[in-house]
Write a protein that holds these residues in place. Sequence first.
Motif, PDB file in Angstrom:
ATOM      1  N   ASP A  71       0.842  -1.196   0.000  1.00  0.00           N
ATOM      2  CA  ASP A  71       0.000   0.000   0.000  1.00  0.00           C
ATOM      3  C   ASP A  71       0.884   1.254   0.000  1.00  0.00           C
ATOM      4  OD1 ASP A  71      -2.318   1.414   0.059  1.00  0.00           O
ATOM      5  OD2 ASP A  71      -3.043   0.620   1.982  1.00  0.00           O
ATOM      6  N   ASP A  72       0.316   2.357  -0.477  1.00  0.00           N
ATOM      7  CA  ASP A  72       1.009   3.658  -0.472  1.00  0.00           C
ATOM      8  C   ASP A  72       2.399   3.547  -1.081  1.00  0.00           C
ATOM      9  OD1 ASP A  72      -1.232   4.317   0.946  1.00  0.00           O
ATOM     10  OD2 ASP A  72      -0.223   4.386   2.894  1.00  0.00           O
TER      11      ASP A  72
ATOM     12  N   GLU B  14      -4.064   4.556  -6.852  1.00  0.00           N
ATOM     13  CA  GLU B  14      -5.020   5.064  -5.869  1.00  0.00           C
ATOM     14  C   GLU B  14      -5.306   6.527  -6.140  1.00  0.00           C
ATOM     15  OE1 GLU B  14      -2.484   4.330  -2.274  1.00  0.00           O
ATOM     16  OE2 GLU B  14      -4.269   3.261  -1.625  1.00  0.00           O
TER      17      GLU B  14
HETATM   18 CA    CA Z   1      -3.244   3.658   0.096  1.00  0.00          CA
END
Ligand code: CA
Length: 767
Positions: free
Chosen positions: A664-665, A722
């Motif tokens: 993630d990220d 995202e």
């Molecule tokens: Ca994220």
Amino acid sequence: MTSREHKLQKPPVMIIALANMANARLLDRMLGAQFHLQHTLAEEDDETLLEADLIVADTASLQHNRERILHMRRRAAPNILPVLLVADSRSRLPPRITAELGHSVDDILRIPTNQAELQARIDNLLRLRTLSHQQETNRQQLVGVVSALRTLNACDRVIVRSKNEDEMLSSLCRTIVAEEGYNLAWVGFAIDRADKPIEVRASAGPAAGFLSELTLGWGSDAIGSGPAGQSIRSGRVRIVDDITSEPALAHFAERARAHRLASAISLPLIFESGLPGCLSIYSRNPGHFGPEERQLLERLADNLVFGLNALRTLREREHQSAEIHYLAYTDALTGLPNRRHLVHYLDGMLEANDNSETSGAVLFIDLDRFKLINDALGHEVGDQVLVQIAQRLQGAVRNADQVIRQGGDEFLVLMINDPRQGGTSTREQIIINACALADRIIAHLGAPMLEGGFTHHIGASVGISLYPDHGRNATTLIENADKAMFEAKRQGSGGRMLFSEDLSANRQQRFAMESRLRKALDNEEFELHYQPIFELDSCRIVAVEALIRWPQADGKILMPGAFMSVVEETGMIKPLGDWILETAARQLKAWHDQGYMLAMSVNVSLNQLYPGCIAESFAALVKPHVDPRWIHLEVTENALMVDPEAIETLLEELHAQGFQLAIDDFGTGYSSLSRLQHLSIQTLKIDRSFTNELGQPGSKGAALVAIIQQMAASLNLYTIAEGIETDEQRQFLLEMAGVNCWGQGFWFSCAIPANELVARLRDQQET
Ligand code: CA
Ligand code: C2E
Ligand code: CA
């Protein structure tokens, strides 16, 4: 022989001053063999008469020479010059003459007499003289002792009072010369060098110039053969009675003569540690340094060594205590003052200016995401970053302000407002200044920093407390600035916050939140919303990301940013994490049953994984509902850095249970390509901040996304972009990555409740 010693050595000198010549001849005969006889009291012979030990007179000569005799006796004082009066036994002595006894005469001898009587009388008188001599010698010795003591005393005072070595040595040389009247006194020290020189540290006396022409040494060559060199080498006192007659000193005999130096003594100065030195003294008189002089100077040298040792010990202690002070009040890594220093300093300042208008601010600075650098790149890089931060902070403050390292990645700045130096004193102005300083600090720290092969963007949160308003002692001020910083951080990094009493209330709210969260967990008050993940070209929903929501009694919905940090901090994340995973799996099963074959992303936080996550227990929650391969566990890039090896194994175990894994990220951490190669992951979720920049003129976002896409392709990873908020961004990504990239973002849909998602899925199926 020194002036303090005196002895009778030669045969006694007797003056026979008799008017009666027959008697004179008689005495000559009787005494001539033992005495050096003289027959005159004439004035012109005064100097030779000084040698006289005894005068023999008769009444006639006494009458004639009375004044002369009294004069001679006075001159001999304090020694007694005895006078024997020879008187005829037949005539009666006039009272005038008997009255002279004790004045000009010491004894009266009647003649005729015999040899024995005469001898006894004379011996008696000479003993009297010897006794008086001895008494004088004793007295002189006493004077010598007193003077020696005085010199010692004067030197001791110098030794005791001196504050440093140079002062001690030069005062001592001056005192020795002044008290004892020497021509030269100097102190030197052996130097540890191949040529073994002696360094003259102090000198005094009229012949001090003698030294300036001289090379002094302590080696065993000609240069080292002087009294100083010899005493240093041997560790013993060296006395030279006559410099000109010593063959070893031929090389400086000529200069010594020119400076009127005849004899010398050199006393070694031997210390507990370090090389020896010497105290050297020169006299204009040959043979000056007799036993008494030597004894005095030896004591003096002993005292000097004692004084120097004491001074050196003192200096060492001072040095040590300065070092202790430095260590106690300084941060070893950055060299900045530490918290202890600030407390000490600020408390002192606040106490001293109790009623004055002293005011200012304490800024509490906390670096955002510093732990990550430490964990990912190692402590050495972390340390270097902190050193750079310290420098930047110092560059951001004014000279009067102080930068302090509080500990870890926390720093403090003491902003001192001094109205006397043009500072402002209104509270409003101080607040404005403190906020401006906080902004300047955040800007300074935020500039890109290269360290450990990475460019870091270091954010900081700053809390501000004002004195005296927010506390009258350092501890309270720091605590309140800390509270303000905490609040700044809670509201999103990179901000500043001024302390207010409300902040304390915020703390209270936090505690309240914690107990409410526990209840919510027990009562299953939480909900999961699902944000669709879609194909970039067809915009069909292919997966969802489960995101937690907390509906409140008033109908509002709390977002995870408002409560997840408390959940994490209190350890509630373990039970809540389990609930999320199971709820997501159960929901997915329901959709699958309805024919919507989606994948489900579930966020997993670091505190869930570590320590002690067991892959089996995750699988056990999911397996009753769906095959774990439908579940994508999202782990932030940062979480991977904490204990890389343990996490690597854990990911493998999770993958072995069937779970899909996503980072993630992605892009905000410090993963390297080689690291990614070793991880069991299938998907990279490109951070929103990059997607955001797509299409913005001059931004690096596009380039970065391109690199990430290339990297993912080379590692056979999928990507999900995202935060797609515009169609432009979607198209950009589509062009760049094609079908290998999925998307997620508000442009398509925010996270929605399950029933709304079903409605969208149904729509999608229909079109
Ligand atoms: Ca994220
Ligand atoms: P995340 O995992 O990066 O989740 C994506 C966040 O971005 C979500 O915020 C989502 O609402 C938001 N978002 C999605 N699309 C857009 C967009 O186009 N623009 C903008 N500005 N934002 C968008 P949310 O739901 O507030 O969650 C925030 C973070 O809280 C999540 O970041 C995740 O780290 C954490 N979180 C949320 N739910 C859970 C959970 O169930 N478990 C755990 N451990 N963490 C969760
Ligand atoms: Ca996520």
